[in-house]
Enzyme design. Sequence first.
Site, short mmCIF file in Angstrom:
data_model
loop_
_atom_site.label_atom_id
_atom_site.label_comp_id
_atom_site.label_asym_id
_atom_site.label_seq_id
_atom_site.Cartn_x
_atom_site.Cartn_y
_atom_site.Cartn_z
N HIS A 19 0.85 -1.20 0.00
CA HIS A 19 0.00 0.00 0.00
C HIS A 19 0.88 1.26 0.00
CE1 HIS A 19 -3.04 -2.77 2.17
NE2 HIS A 19 -3.57 -2.51 1.00
N LYS A 43 -15.67 -7.70 5.55
CA LYS A 43 -14.38 -8.41 5.68
C LYS A 43 -14.08 -8.84 7.11
CE LYS A 43 -11.20 -7.43 1.99
NZ LYS A 43 -9.96 -6.74 1.60
N ARG A 99 -2.16 -5.75 -8.53
CA ARG A 99 -1.01 -6.63 -8.29
C ARG A 99 -0.89 -7.65 -9.42
NH1 ARG A 99 -3.06 -8.50 -2.76
NH2 ARG A 99 -4.91 -8.19 -4.06
N SER A 137 -2.88 -8.16 2.83
CA SER A 137 -3.03 -8.02 4.28
C SER A 137 -3.32 -9.37 4.92
CB SER A 137 -4.13 -7.02 4.60
OG SER A 137 -3.83 -5.78 4.01
N1 COA Z 1 -0.18 -4.12 -1.86
C1 COA Z 1 -0.55 -5.03 -0.96
N2 COA Z 1 -1.80 -5.48 -0.81
C2 COA Z 1 -2.71 -4.94 -1.62
C3 COA Z 1 -2.40 -3.99 -2.59
C4 COA Z 1 -1.07 -3.57 -2.70
N3 COA Z 1 -0.67 -2.67 -3.60
N4 COA Z 1 -3.52 -3.66 -3.24
C5 COA Z 1 -4.50 -4.38 -2.70
N5 COA Z 1 -3.99 -5.16 -1.74
C6 COA Z 1 -4.68 -6.17 -0.95
C7 COA Z 1 -5.17 -5.68 0.34
O1 COA Z 1 -4.20 -5.88 1.35
C8 COA Z 1 -6.38 -6.55 0.54
O2 COA Z 1 -5.96 -7.79 1.08
P1 COA Z 1 -6.95 -8.69 1.94
O3 COA Z 1 -8.12 -9.03 1.06
O4 COA Z 1 -6.10 -9.84 2.25
O5 COA Z 1 -7.36 -7.88 3.14
C9 COA Z 1 -6.88 -6.80 -0.89
O6 COA Z 1 -5.79 -6.55 -1.70
C10 COA Z 1 -7.94 -5.87 -1.38
O7 COA Z 1 -8.42 -5.11 -0.34
P2 COA Z 1 -8.68 -3.55 -0.34
O8 COA Z 1 -7.61 -2.77 -0.97
O9 COA Z 1 -8.99 -3.24 1.05
O10 COA Z 1 -9.85 -3.44 -1.31
P3 COA Z 1 -11.23 -4.17 -1.28
O11 COA Z 1 -11.32 -5.02 -2.47
O12 COA Z 1 -11.45 -4.81 0.05
O13 COA Z 1 -12.18 -2.94 -1.49
C11 COA Z 1 -13.09 -0.82 -0.96
C12 COA Z 1 -12.28 -2.02 -0.51
C13 COA Z 1 -13.10 0.05 0.25
C14 COA Z 1 -12.43 -0.04 -2.09
C15 COA Z 1 -14.50 -1.22 -1.44
O14 COA Z 1 -15.00 -2.26 -0.63
C16 COA Z 1 -15.46 -0.04 -1.36
O15 COA Z 1 -15.44 0.79 -2.22
N6 COA Z 1 -16.28 0.01 -0.30
C17 COA Z 1 -17.25 1.08 -0.05
C18 COA Z 1 -18.66 0.65 -0.45
C19 COA Z 1 -18.85 0.81 -1.92
O16 COA Z 1 -18.81 1.87 -2.47
N7 COA Z 1 -19.10 -0.33 -2.60
C20 COA Z 1 -19.31 -0.36 -4.00
C21 COA Z 1 -17.99 -0.42 -4.72
S1 COA Z 1 -18.24 -0.44 -6.46
#
Ligand code: COA
Length: 169
Positions: A19, A43, A99, A137
Amino acid sequence: MHRIIGVYPGTFDPITCGHLDIISRASQVVDKLIIGVAHNANKSPLFSLEERVLMVKQDMEFLQKKSSMRSEVEVIPFNNLLIDFVIRNHAKVIIRGLRAVSDFEHEFQMASMNLRLNSQIETIFLMATDKYQFISSSMIKEVARFGGDISPFVSSHVMDKIKSIHQST
Ligand code: COA
């Protein structure tokens, strides 16, 4: 002067070096970066929203000390639609990291939905750096749970925080 504000949203449970890589690179393309820490009850995060926000803030202080941030940065929790959070904060772009190919489908769906909800807001993808392509994560939490070394993947205070959870259980 017209400033470009970007939102980098995520659950950050916890924030990782992957991140941080995306954040410091995103700071080169926007004038202000807002890190949106999602409540994300779907989550069942290990860390509370307050803890996740604090960890992100501490990491931002560290990046700023290292002069790795080129833009202003703010960390804000949110518990609503991402697109509404973006608009409320006067942002123009959503930043996401990609990624591997496996990220693509989910990211494509989210970006398409967000564009459908508001056609004025674009999603910009930054490719994760090679050395952080494989981390997430969840994987870091799992490695820590079994006593593996997570020091290459998280900051020292995040590592201490994860360790303290395992010591108390
Ligand atoms: N390096 C390391 N890990 C990364 C990464 C990077 N560059 N990019 C993503 N990840 C990982 C994260 O650690 C996370 O891992 P985990 O699943 O093991 O916890 C995973 O990739 C993706 O998680 P995150 O980045 O938190 O994104 P998400 O897919 O959980 O989406 C939101 C989170 C907040 C963007 C999304 O749920 C959201 O927009 N929520 C608000 C409600 C909404 O508007 N919903 C409609 C969306 S269209």
